[in-house]
Scaffold this active site. Structure first.
Site, mmCIF file in Angstrom:
data_model
loop_
_atom_site.group_PDB
_atom_site.id
_atom_site.type_symbol
_atom_site.label_atom_id
_atom_site.label_comp_id
_atom_site.label_asym_id
_atom_site.label_seq_id
_atom_site.Cartn_x
_atom_site.Cartn_y
_atom_site.Cartn_z
ATOM 1 N N PHE A 122 12.358 6.372 2.717
ATOM 2 C CA PHE A 122 11.675 7.707 3.185
ATOM 3 C C PHE A 122 9.903 7.020 3.761
ATOM 4 O O PHE A 122 9.158 6.035 3.878
ATOM 5 C CB PHE A 122 10.275 7.342 1.539
ATOM 6 C CG PHE A 122 9.634 8.578 1.155
ATOM 7 C CD1 PHE A 122 10.694 9.976 1.199
ATOM 8 C CD2 PHE A 122 7.854 9.238 1.350
ATOM 9 C CE1 PHE A 122 9.928 11.513 0.937
ATOM 10 C CE2 PHE A 122 7.551 9.943 1.075
ATOM 11 C CZ PHE A 122 8.815 10.933 1.334
ATOM 12 N N GLY A 128 -2.245 6.402 11.506
ATOM 13 C CA GLY A 128 -3.767 6.922 11.447
ATOM 14 C C GLY A 128 -3.116 8.040 10.947
ATOM 15 O O GLY A 128 -3.867 9.015 10.290
ATOM 16 N N TRP A 155 4.591 0.913 7.264
ATOM 17 C CA TRP A 155 4.094 0.858 6.061
ATOM 18 C C TRP A 155 5.544 1.271 4.993
ATOM 19 O O TRP A 155 4.970 2.062 4.731
ATOM 20 C CB TRP A 155 2.977 1.361 5.285
ATOM 21 C CG TRP A 155 1.535 -0.108 6.138
ATOM 22 C CD1 TRP A 155 1.165 -0.628 6.203
ATOM 23 C CD2 TRP A 155 0.607 1.350 6.576
ATOM 24 N NE1 TRP A 155 0.284 -1.249 7.015
ATOM 25 C CE2 TRP A 155 -0.276 0.461 7.028
ATOM 26 C CE3 TRP A 155 -0.090 2.359 6.641
ATOM 27 C CZ2 TRP A 155 -1.102 0.554 7.757
ATOM 28 C CZ3 TRP A 155 -1.501 2.769 7.732
ATOM 29 C CH2 TRP A 155 -1.940 1.939 8.260
ATOM 30 N N ILE A 156 6.731 1.402 5.671
ATOM 31 C CA ILE A 156 6.941 1.996 5.190
ATOM 32 C C ILE A 156 8.256 1.158 4.711
ATOM 33 O O ILE A 156 9.093 0.119 5.279
ATOM 34 C CB ILE A 156 8.696 2.280 6.227
ATOM 35 C CG1 ILE A 156 7.748 3.784 7.243
ATOM 36 C CG2 ILE A 156 9.981 3.349 6.086
ATOM 37 C CD1 ILE A 156 7.146 4.736 6.617
ATOM 38 N N ARG A 264 -3.569 -19.250 -29.621
ATOM 39 C CA ARG A 264 -4.602 -19.876 -28.983
ATOM 40 C C ARG A 264 -5.716 -19.942 -29.829
ATOM 41 O O ARG A 264 -6.390 -19.323 -30.694
ATOM 42 C CB ARG A 264 -5.067 -19.147 -27.843
ATOM 43 C CG ARG A 264 -6.287 -20.123 -26.606
ATOM 44 C CD ARG A 264 -5.640 -21.140 -26.752
ATOM 45 N NE ARG A 264 -6.864 -22.269 -26.175
ATOM 46 C CZ ARG A 264 -6.678 -22.815 -24.860
ATOM 47 N NH1 ARG A 264 -6.263 -21.549 -24.063
ATOM 48 N NH2 ARG A 264 -7.790 -23.031 -24.992
ATOM 49 N N GLU A 362 2.004 7.149 -2.817
ATOM 50 C CA GLU A 362 2.961 8.005 -2.578
ATOM 51 C C GLU A 362 1.273 8.960 -3.539
ATOM 52 O O GLU A 362 1.342 9.622 -4.134
ATOM 53 C CB GLU A 362 3.384 8.139 -4.228
ATOM 54 C CG GLU A 362 4.775 7.390 -3.670
ATOM 55 C CD GLU A 362 6.042 7.837 -5.119
ATOM 56 O OE1 GLU A 362 6.296 8.767 -5.582
ATOM 57 O OE2 GLU A 362 6.884 6.095 -5.002
ATOM 58 N N GLY A 363 0.551 8.500 -3.069
ATOM 59 C CA GLY A 363 -1.021 9.487 -2.639
ATOM 60 C C GLY A 363 -1.940 8.433 -3.565
ATOM 61 O O GLY A 363 -1.468 8.332 -4.542
ATOM 62 N N SER A 365 -5.397 7.284 -5.671
ATOM 63 C CA SER A 365 -5.757 7.502 -6.198
ATOM 64 C C SER A 365 -6.628 9.108 -6.010
ATOM 65 O O SER A 365 -6.582 9.762 -6.832
ATOM 66 C CB SER A 365 -7.109 6.849 -7.579
ATOM 67 O OG SER A 365 -5.757 5.611 -7.825
#
Length: 381
Positions: A122, A128, A155-156, A264, A362-363, A365
């Protein structure tokens, strides 16, 4: 894995995927080379039918159920994050042409991607233009009955090694999101090159260079200058599943923290006897369960055919809350387990590295909060 509201078929899917991941996929992921596409792993995903499930099955239409996609990703992530990511990237890279491509494009690429023979990518982000997707600069210049692509993507995931790319390029200057067109581009196209980037990631992430790459009318996904819609509709489906990926990691971290603190010895008992510890575990479980319900709700809305605006809002909420929750849960688990959790090779050390990126891709936050806020304020105006 929480079984709330899952059907018998969905429970069977979860059990089968977990078994495949534990018995075969985990070993294949460990034998891969970091930063390179693990083709044997992807081929195994195809051979077991998991990629076909991702695409709605062999005889289904052009898309899978969002709930099934979330269950696939959550289940795989709880066992092996590399296998999860390999599956997810096949879907993310191919859904633009699966949803918006011509019958010829789908017939050419869907069987290859589903079988694990072709690796998809994708290609939206640029150096930029990350969160501001409307600022894309990769140009599609008119060339006879088609276009030539000039510029770079950055950044693919799976770049620059992918066999097929869903590429978003500018066809109208000055129009921002209204001037972007989506194309399907084979990875061996003349003029297409790139380089790998050294990232905190087991799969390849790279820069992809387009030096006069030719595309034609048949390569357009959707409509000319409407490519932003292609990207957003794809992300509406995949954002809840990013949340599901995060849930799987968070569940694995919580399970590890419970196992450690209940065995523990400390202070005359076990760590879990300490109120501070048991309350932290409670907070982790509470936030994880709430996030899971948000993810399931968003996936259900997509599958039910809810209005696009509602799907977008729910997808943003699910992705935002689940990824932020996973960061909290994994960090808390590291704190409870202590120094051994940061030893190279420990499950929590691995999760601590992998859990960070989903809050960005993917966007980010902050973008999800903007989407949610606009969905509330725009109708009021």
């Amino acid at each position: 894995m929480n079984q709330f509201a899952l059907t018998e078929e969905q429970n069977a899917l979860v059990d089968r995927v977990r078994r495949i991941a534990e018995e075969e996929l985990a070993a294949l992921s460990e034998s891969g080379t970091p930063g390179r596409i693990n083709r044997p792993l992807i081929k195994a995903l195809g051979a077991h039918g998991l990629l076909s499930t991702l695409f709605g099955g062999e005889d289904a239409g052009r898309k899978a159920a969002a709930m099934d996609l979330c269950l696939l990703r959550e289940t795989l992530a709880a066992v092996n994050t590399e296998a999860e990511t390999a599956l997810a990237l096949q879907g993310l890279g191919s859904y633009p042409f699966l949803l918006f491509g011509s019958d010829d494009v789908v017939a050419r690429w869907r069987p290859q991607v589903a079988a694990g023979d072709a690796v998809a990518a994708f290609a939206l982000s640029e150096a930029g233009a990350g969160s501001d997707a409307g600022a894309l600069e990769l140009r599609a210049e008119p060339d006879g009955d088609g276009w030539t692509l000039h510029g770079e993507k950055c950044w693919i995931s799976n770049g620059p090694e992918a066999d097929v790319y869903s590429v978003f390029a500018r066809t109208t200057e000055g129009a921002r999101a209204r001037g972007i067109t989506a194309f399907v581009v084979p990875g061996d196209s003349p003029g297409l090159s790139g380089e790998s980037l050294d990232m905190i990631s087991p799969h390849p992430i790279g820069r992809v260079v387009f030096d006069g790459v030719r595309v034609g009318q048949a390569d357009v996904l959707g409509e000319v200058d409407r490519g932003f819609t292609v990207a957003m509709r794809t992300l509406d489906l995949f954002r809840p599943s990013v949340g599901a990926f995060a849930l799987g990691m968070a569940q694995a971290a919580l399970d590890e923290a419970v196992a450690h603190t209940t065995t523990r010895s400390a202070f005359g008992g076990v760590l879990a006897d300490q109120q501070a510890v048991s309350h932290k575990l409670a907070d982790m479980a509470l936030r994880l369960e709430a996030s899971r319900l948000l993810v399931y709700s968003a996936a259900s809305a997509y599958d039910a055919g809810a209005p696009a605006a509602e799907i977008t809002r729910r997808s943003a909420m699910a992705k935002l809350d689940a990824t932020e929750t996973a960061q909290f849960v994994v960090d808390a688990a590291v704190q409870l387990v202590g120094a051994r959790a940061l030893q190279r090779g420990h499950l929590l050390e691995h999760l601590y590295r992998d859990v960070r990126a989903p809050r960005i891709y993917e966007g980010a936050s902050e973008v999800q909060r903007t989407i949610i806020g606009r969905s509330l304020t725009r109708p009021a105006r």
